[in-house]
Design a protein around this motif. Structure first.
Motif, short mmCIF file in Angstrom:
data_model
loop_
_atom_site.label_atom_id
_atom_site.label_comp_id
_atom_site.label_asym_id
_atom_site.label_seq_id
_atom_site.Cartn_x
_atom_site.Cartn_y
_atom_site.Cartn_z
N SER A 1 0.81 -1.22 0.00
CA SER A 1 0.00 0.00 0.00
C SER A 1 0.85 1.27 0.00
CB SER A 1 -0.96 0.00 1.20
OG SER A 1 -0.22 0.00 2.40
N HIS A 2 2.08 1.20 0.50
CA HIS A 2 2.91 2.40 0.59
C HIS A 2 4.05 2.44 -0.43
CE1 HIS A 2 1.23 4.25 4.21
NE2 HIS A 2 0.99 3.02 4.62
N PHE A 3 4.54 1.29 -0.85
CA PHE A 3 5.73 1.24 -1.70
C PHE A 3 5.47 0.48 -3.01
CE2 PHE A 3 7.50 1.07 2.73
CZ PHE A 3 7.95 2.37 2.77
N GLN A 4 4.28 0.62 -3.57
CA GLN A 4 3.96 -0.14 -4.77
C GLN A 4 4.87 0.23 -5.94
OE1 GLN A 4 1.69 -2.72 -4.83
NE2 GLN A 4 2.66 -3.12 -6.79
N SER A 5 5.21 1.49 -6.06
CA SER A 5 6.08 1.91 -7.19
C SER A 5 7.47 1.30 -7.06
CB SER A 5 6.17 3.43 -7.26
OG SER A 5 6.71 3.95 -6.06
N GLU A 6 8.00 1.20 -5.84
CA GLU A 6 9.30 0.57 -5.64
C GLU A 6 9.25 -0.93 -5.91
OE1 GLU A 6 8.20 2.90 -3.59
OE2 GLU A 6 9.77 4.43 -3.62
N ILE A 7 8.16 -1.58 -5.50
CA ILE A 7 8.01 -3.01 -5.77
C ILE A 7 7.95 -3.26 -7.26
CG2 ILE A 7 6.47 -4.99 -5.48
CD1 ILE A 7 5.73 -3.85 -2.72
N ASP A 8 7.17 -2.45 -7.98
CA ASP A 8 7.08 -2.59 -9.43
C ASP A 8 8.43 -2.36 -10.09
OD1 ASP A 8 4.40 -3.12 -9.16
OD2 ASP A 8 3.77 -1.06 -9.62
N ALA A 9 9.19 -1.39 -9.59
CA ALA A 9 10.51 -1.10 -10.17
C ALA A 9 11.48 -2.26 -9.92
CB ALA A 9 11.07 0.18 -9.57
N ILE A 10 11.40 -2.88 -8.76
CA ILE A 10 12.27 -4.02 -8.47
C ILE A 10 11.92 -5.20 -9.38
CG2 ILE A 10 12.85 -5.77 -6.73
CD1 ILE A 10 12.57 -3.56 -4.62
N LEU A 11 10.62 -5.44 -9.55
CA LEU A 11 10.20 -6.55 -10.41
C LEU A 11 10.54 -6.29 -11.88
CD1 LEU A 11 6.73 -7.40 -8.80
CD2 LEU A 11 8.88 -8.67 -8.59
N ALA A 12 10.51 -5.02 -12.29
CA ALA A 12 10.85 -4.67 -13.68
C ALA A 12 12.36 -4.46 -13.85
CB ALA A 12 10.10 -3.42 -14.09
N LYS A 13 13.11 -4.63 -12.76
CA LYS A 13 14.57 -4.46 -12.75
C LYS A 13 14.98 -3.05 -13.18
CE LYS A 13 15.41 -9.25 -13.06
NZ LYS A 13 16.21 -10.34 -13.38
N LYS A 14 14.22 -2.07 -12.70
CA LYS A 14 14.56 -0.67 -12.88
C LYS A 14 15.02 -0.13 -11.54
CE LYS A 14 11.14 0.13 -16.49
NZ LYS A 14 9.93 0.88 -16.87
N THR A 15 15.83 0.93 -11.58
CA THR A 15 16.32 1.49 -10.32
C THR A 15 15.66 2.85 -10.07
OG1 THR A 15 18.19 2.52 -11.45
CG2 THR A 15 18.56 0.36 -10.46
N THR A 16 15.23 3.03 -8.84
CA THR A 16 14.70 4.31 -8.40
C THR A 16 15.69 4.91 -7.41
OG1 THR A 16 13.48 3.32 -6.56
CG2 THR A 16 12.32 3.51 -8.67
N SER A 17 15.48 6.17 -7.06
CA SER A 17 16.41 6.82 -6.12
C SER A 17 16.34 6.18 -4.74
CB SER A 17 16.11 8.31 -6.04
OG SER A 17 14.80 8.53 -5.53
N ARG A 18 15.13 5.85 -4.28
CA ARG A 18 14.99 5.20 -2.98
C ARG A 18 15.60 3.81 -2.99
NH1 ARG A 18 9.33 5.41 -0.12
NH2 ARG A 18 10.08 7.47 0.39
#
Length: 158
Positions: A9-26
């Motif tokens: 509920s709070h980190f869905q964008s980070e979870i999606d980025a990890i699954l898509a093997k993309k890197t975010t700043s966090r």
């Protein structure tokens, strides 16, 4: 299950980025990865230390969630209502909370028992009156003092 729900509920964008093997700043800053249970954990510099899995790779928690508050409250009570630093250190053995110190401080400020025992800021005790010998007017040099130091060696010859 609750931890997964909170993270989704709070980190869905980070979870999606990890699954898509993309890197975010966090993700880059905290070294986020998903473990075998689907929980998002943080990598740190203690990866090779002889510590528990929770201390080496703590579970990421948001700062403003009821579950985070419950975890902090439980830890605070286990430590017999110790301060912010002790509660934060014990919590970080298993969880990494975003803005951890401020979050722990805000949760502990809600404890009425701790606020009552901690009290307010330190107040100076009342000062006593000066003795009359120090505040009575007298003429200058009616009392003199002499500082003496020694021994003083004198050379008398030559």
């Amino acid at each position: 299950m609750w931890l997964q729900h909170v993270q989704e509920s709070h980190f869905q964008s980070e979870i999606d980025a990890i699954l898509a093997k993309k890197t975010t700043s966090r993700q880059q800053q905290l070294g986020l990865f998903l473990d075998e249970q689907g929980l998002m954990r943080c990598k740190g510099r203690l990866e090779n230390a002889n510590l528990s899995e929770g201390a080496r790779h703590p579970i990421l928690l948001p700062k403003n969630d009821h579950l985070t508050e419950l975890i902090i409250e439980r830890t605070h009570q286990e430590l017999l209502h110790s301060g912010i630093s002790q509660t934060l250190a014990k919590t970080r053995q298993k969880f990494w909370i975003i803005h951890g110190r401020a979050t722990v401080k805000s949760v502990l400020n809600k404890f009425v028992l701790c606020r009552r025992h901690e009290g307010g800021s330190y107040t100076m005790p009342p000062m006593s009156s000066l003795p009359s010998s120090r505040v009575t007017e007298i003429t200058p040099f009616s009392r003199t003092g002499l500082d003496y130091f020694g021994p003083i060696y004198l050379k008398t010859s030559g």
